[in-house]
Write an enzyme that holds these catalytic residues in place. Structure first.
Site: not given
Length: 736
Positions: A49, A95
């Site tokens: 990420h 998200h």
């Protein structure tokens, strides 16, 4: 504070998402065993990420520069110049995993995080968009996830006070165990007052701003860098908790101290929290950073150094201040009721030192934390080419009118009004085109300029042919902006894919990036910011490859924007662009014929550019009265949407020549627009289009309250509206 730290074991290393060879890399880099806090720091900085270790090598091929690009990828958000010392700041981020585990908080903190990325650059946010991908409506979790995510997006944006003006919502069984929540924010700033993250100067105070640190969001970035399994509910503590009212205060305080010239550098505390923000600020400025965690404001007792460094509590910023402005900045933050604490200083050592309770908890080389993160050139295989579906080989199971009514009531093509009516899309008073059209249009301050904003991608195309699907995603965003009269300027992307360690998934990413890059170059729309979200799969089943494209365009005069609604009776309806009747991967083939197969429609980028330039010219000249691009569902769906929006019907001619009827009406050929013109302008328009070599045919004439299709059953506009509007609210009420 002095509690013994866990022993570093292979199990502990694996639980931090680090592979044995990556841990050996850490040992070689620092020459010793890391402390527990250092292991957490490496885990945060080296996960997928934050480090993009599987995608960095391929992202380098994307076009990122243009004369109007003030800041490309690498900062909190991208920045483009729109003239008159005005700049647009924008970015999109995912998200996904948090929103599947805890849909409301996952979505709220996704919105909150992307808003911080924008105002960290010195911009005031003026609009939000989103792209939401949910599983099969029949899946037992889907309704719960839709309700929670939509409430979360609205709950944060509405409370913060920024309009949510556009987006996408889709359903497909491949998202059953891993939904996608992609949030985009757009802001305005003075072009000569953009704030960056690179620290400068030795001995400068590093200031913690905003809300207090808690244990929420622990390990969030690491969790987002791994596949799900059936025990994903256990990851609930890794989901952050948002407070939009605190963020509104943080926005105003940040913009005020920026205006007072207090700031040297600023970084949002997003993924990996204090760790990532501090390391990036120091490393970008070729400086070291020393933090004293005893000064960090906390809202829970007994927090360890490890917890403070990895917490992803929301509404927090890290800033390097001009020392002489320290008192002024503190007074501003105290006035807004926010925490302000000097938690460290810049140093000349290029080391990242973390102290807590009189002990050194971490002492690491700051540049290598980012620069030496693993970089993988993962094996990949090209997706196999699928056969072209020929229209004459597809038997139409029903007439065009019946198929249209059915298509308008499918989850993907139905009206998403139920979604966007939960968002405040007009707060601020600058929203000119609301959700439901091709692109949103918002006024820039008092005008005359406006911005055209959109988010788009067609995942089924990307899986069938990643290269063409990547091209099509950019081309579709380009058409959306063009259809409202905007000049496309730049894009942000959110690249959502499955496990990159599987060569076929990595091949999808590589193929889509090649297509995106080619389209961005051809359509003069560089990529200025973005996000990569990998490992989107559950128990080995990956999502459809979904590279969401967020497009931004500018209108010199917002009063000249176009809408898709039919405006008056008796106007000529024209189709710009060539129609071959491409049914492969079409919604018609899937929903009406029950076949999800074939190659997707090819994208001719030269035609896209030429057709887009012509349509924008017609809008600006006032020649056209309505414009709509042709996309999912094909031509007849586009016409029905225009009729429903304007509450005016149309009489439509039969398909030309030997064209297969259902392919003409429902094929998804690219590069096409439906426009309406007044009868007085018809001959002149057709002549001009012929002279510039742009294909155009007249489809019929507006009028009445039905769609009259030559050779087909007449359909009432009220019936079409009912089919279009009712599926989603009925589904959410448990009736569908």
């Amino acid at each position: 504070m002095s509690a013994p730290e866990p022993k570093i074991t292979p199990e502990l290393i694996a639980s931090h998402g680090l592979k044995p060879d990556e841990y050996q890399r850490i040992l070689d880099l620092i020459g010793r065993e890391p402390t527990f806090t250092e292991l957490g720091i490496f885990s945060a900085m080296w996960n997928e990420h934050c480090s993009y270790k599987s995608s960095r090598i391929h992202l380098k091929g994307l076009p990122t520069k243009a004369p109007w690009v003030l800041q490309g990828p690498g900062e909190n958000a991208g920045v483009i110049d729109i003239g008159d010392n005005q700049a647009v700041v924008f970015k999109m981020e995912s998200h996904n995993h948090p929103s599947y585990i805890e849909p409301y908080q996952g979505a709220t903190t996704g919105v909150g995080g992307i808003l911080r990325d924008v105002f960290t650059m010195g911009a005031r946010p003026i609009a939000c968009l989103n792209a939401l991908s949910f599983g099969d409506p029949k899946h037992p979790k889907t309704r719960h996830l839709v309700g929670g995510v939509v409430a979360g997006v609205g709950g944060y944006g509405n409370s913060f006070g920024v309009p949510t003006v556009g987006g996408q919502t889709r359903f497909h069984t491949r998202y059953d165990g891993n939904i996608l929540v992609n949030a985009m924010a757009v802001g305005l700033a003075d072009a000569d007052k953009i704030f960056l993250a690179a620290a400068s100067g030795v001995g400068m105070p590093i200031v913690y701003l905003g809300s207090k640190t808690g244990r929420d969001g622990m390990g969030g970035a690491t969790m987002a860098s791994a596949e799900f399994d059936e025990g994903s509910e256990e990851k609930r503590p890794t989901v952050q908790v948002g407070d939009p009212f605190a963020e509104k205060l943080l926005l105003e305080a940040c913009l005020e101290i920026m205006a007072k010239d207090c700031v040297i550098a600023i970084q949002d505390m997003g993924a990996a929290g204090l760790t990532c923000s501090a390391v990036e600020m120091g490393a970008k400025g070729d400086l070291g950073v020393e933090l004293d965690l005893d000064a960090v404001p906390t809202r829970e007792t007994g927090m360890t150094a490890y917890e403070m460094m990895l917490s992803e509590s929301q509404e927090r910023m890290l800033m390097v201040l001009k020392p002489e402005k320290e008192k002024e900045a503190e007074d501003i933050f105290r006035k807004w009721g926010l925490d302000f604490a000097i938690v460290g200083y810049t140093t000349p050592t290029k080391r990242f030192v973390v102290k807590y309770g009189g002990q050194v908890k971490a002492d690491l080389p700051i540049k290598e934390l980012g620069d030496e993160a693993p970089l993988y050139d993962r094996p990949w295989v090209e997706s196999p080419k699928l056969p072209v579906i020929h229209a004459r080989d597809i038997n139409a199971p029903m007439g065009a009118a019946e198929a249209l009514e059915k298509l308008l009531a499918t989850p993907d093509l139905c009206s998403k009004r139920w979604v966007w009516e939960q968002y405040d899309h007009v707060i601020g008073g600058n929203t000119l085109q609301r959700p439901g059209g091709d692109a949103a249009v918002v006024r820039v301050e008092d005008g005359p300029k406006g911005l055209a904003l959109t988010v788009d991608v067609t995942p089924r195309y990307c899986e069938a042919d990643p290269f063409e699907g990547g091209k099509q995603a950019v081309a579709e965003a380009y058409r959306n902006i063009t259809a409202v009269g905007g000049k496309p300027l730049a894009i942000t992307d959110n690249l959502n894919f499955g496990n990159p360690e599987r060569p076929e998934i990595m091949g999808q990413l590589v193929g889509c990036l090649k297509g995106i890059s080619e389209a961005c170059i051809a359509l003069d729309s560089p990529i200025v910011s973005g996000n990569v979200s990998l490992y989107n799969e559950t128990s080995g089943r990956g999502i459809l490859p979904t590279p969401s494209i967020g497009g931004v365009g500018v209108l010199d005069d917002f009063t000249k924007s176009a809408t898709l609604a039919f405006k008056a009776e008796g106007e000529a309806i024209l189709l710009i662009g060539e129609t071959k009747g491409w049914l492969g991967q079409s919604v018609y083939l899937r929903e009406i014929c029950g076949r999800e197969e074939g190659a997707p429609p090819p994208v001719d980028l030269a035609c896209e550019k030429r057709h887009g330039d012509v349509v924008r010219g017609m809008i600006h000249a006032g020649t056209v009265t309505a414009v709509h691009d042709v996309s999912d569902g094909g031509l007849l769906v586009a016409l029905a949407e225009m009729a429903i929006a304007g509450n005016i019907g149309a009489s439509l001619d039969a398909p030309p020549g030997e064209t297969v009827s259902h392919a003409w009406w429902f094929g998804e050929d690219q590069g096409r627009y439906v426009v309406t013109v007044k009868q007085d302008d018809l001959l002149g328009t057709l002549s001009k289009l012929k002279n510039v070599g742009v294909p155009c045919v007249q489809l019929g004439t507006t009028g009445g309250h039905t769609l009259k299709i030559e050779g087909e059953r007449t359909v009432d506009i009220k019936a079409l509206r009912h089919a279009h509007e009712h599926w989603l609210p009925d589904y959410m009420a448990g009736k569908a």
